[in-house]
Design a protein around this motif. Structure first.
Motif, short mmCIF file in Angstrom:
data_model
loop_
_atom_site.label_atom_id
_atom_site.label_comp_id
_atom_site.label_asym_id
_atom_site.label_seq_id
_atom_site.Cartn_x
_atom_site.Cartn_y
_atom_site.Cartn_z
N GLN A 54 0.84 -1.20 0.00
CA GLN A 54 0.00 0.00 0.00
C GLN A 54 0.87 1.24 0.00
O GLN A 54 1.90 1.30 0.67
N THR A 57 -2.30 6.96 2.20
CA THR A 57 -3.22 6.58 3.27
C THR A 57 -4.55 6.12 2.69
O THR A 57 -4.90 6.46 1.56
N SER A 58 -5.28 5.36 3.45
CA SER A 58 -6.61 4.93 3.04
C SER A 58 -7.57 6.12 3.09
O SER A 58 -7.38 7.05 3.88
N VAL A 128 -14.10 2.00 2.08
CA VAL A 128 -12.75 2.53 2.22
C VAL A 128 -11.99 2.20 0.94
O VAL A 128 -12.19 1.15 0.34
N TRP A 130 -8.04 2.41 -1.15
CA TRP A 130 -6.58 2.53 -0.99
C TRP A 130 -5.89 2.17 -2.29
O TRP A 130 -6.48 1.63 -3.21
N THR A 178 -11.11 -1.11 -3.16
CA THR A 178 -12.15 -0.64 -2.22
C THR A 178 -12.73 -1.85 -1.51
O THR A 178 -12.67 -2.97 -2.01
#
Length: 192
Positions: A54, A57-58, A128, A130, A178
């Motif tokens: 990753q 940030t998310s 959410v 990312w 997501t």
């Protein structure tokens, strides 16, 4: 990793384990204790995938409709090698390695590359989002050849197998993701 001291045509280590220098010790002698130090690549650098991870940030969509959300991120890829020796400006073996790749394949080897982007994600309601990135790396293997004016741990010649992985210098593969928020995330980021 096998260290191969060579006296004449000897191809197998003949010194006791206590008398054999570590790979690090040999590399540190390259250009700073050797009469000759060269790197012989087995072939041109090949592309290998780095680890997907990753970046940034998310982002949390607390609304009841889908939203376009931006994730700004910066990610740095660095070199690594089979010996585990970090490459500093004083590392003589690094210059020998780079020069060999430049002469043999016209490739300019880099120790680090930083990629910066802003990625837009369509995040559905109450989800959410990312971003992940999988860098593209270049890998080459070969052998360091070192000649000593006096016997070093019992031998004039040492050959050290070596593999180096370094950034290609591009974005690699960037992906958007997501998922539904957990109840804890909904409480923490959306108040419930």
């Amino acid at each position: 990793m096998a260290l191969i001291p060579i006296c004449g045509i000897l191809l197998a280590p003949s010194a006791q384990a206590d008398d054999t220098p570590s790979s690090r010790e040999l590399l540190e002698k390259c250009g700073a204790g050797t009469d000759f130090c060269g790197f012989h690549p087995d072939g041109p650098p090949k592309e290998v995938p780095g680890e997907s991870h990753q970046v940034g940030t998310s982002v949390f969509n607390c609304t009841d409709v889908s939203q376009m959300m931006n994730v700004s991120w910066s990610d740095t890829d660095t070199e690594s090698n089979s010996v585990g020796v970090s490459v500093g400006v004083e590392a003589g073996f690094w210059e020998v390695f780079k020069t060999s790749l430049q002469v043999s394949y016209g490739h300019e080897w880099s120790k680090a590359h930083t990629e910066q982007q802003t990625t837009s994600i369509s995040v559905p309601a109450r989800q959410v989002g990312w971003v992940t990135r999988q860098p593209t790396l270049l890998e080459t293997s070969g052998t360091f050849e070192m000649h000593f004016g006096e016997r070093y741990h019992g031998h004039y010649y040492w050959y050290l197998p070596f593999t180096e992985t370094a950034p290609k210098g591009d974005a690699g593969s960037v992906s958007q993701h997501t998922r539904t928020m957990t109840s804890d995330e909904a409480k923490a980021y959306c108040g419930g």
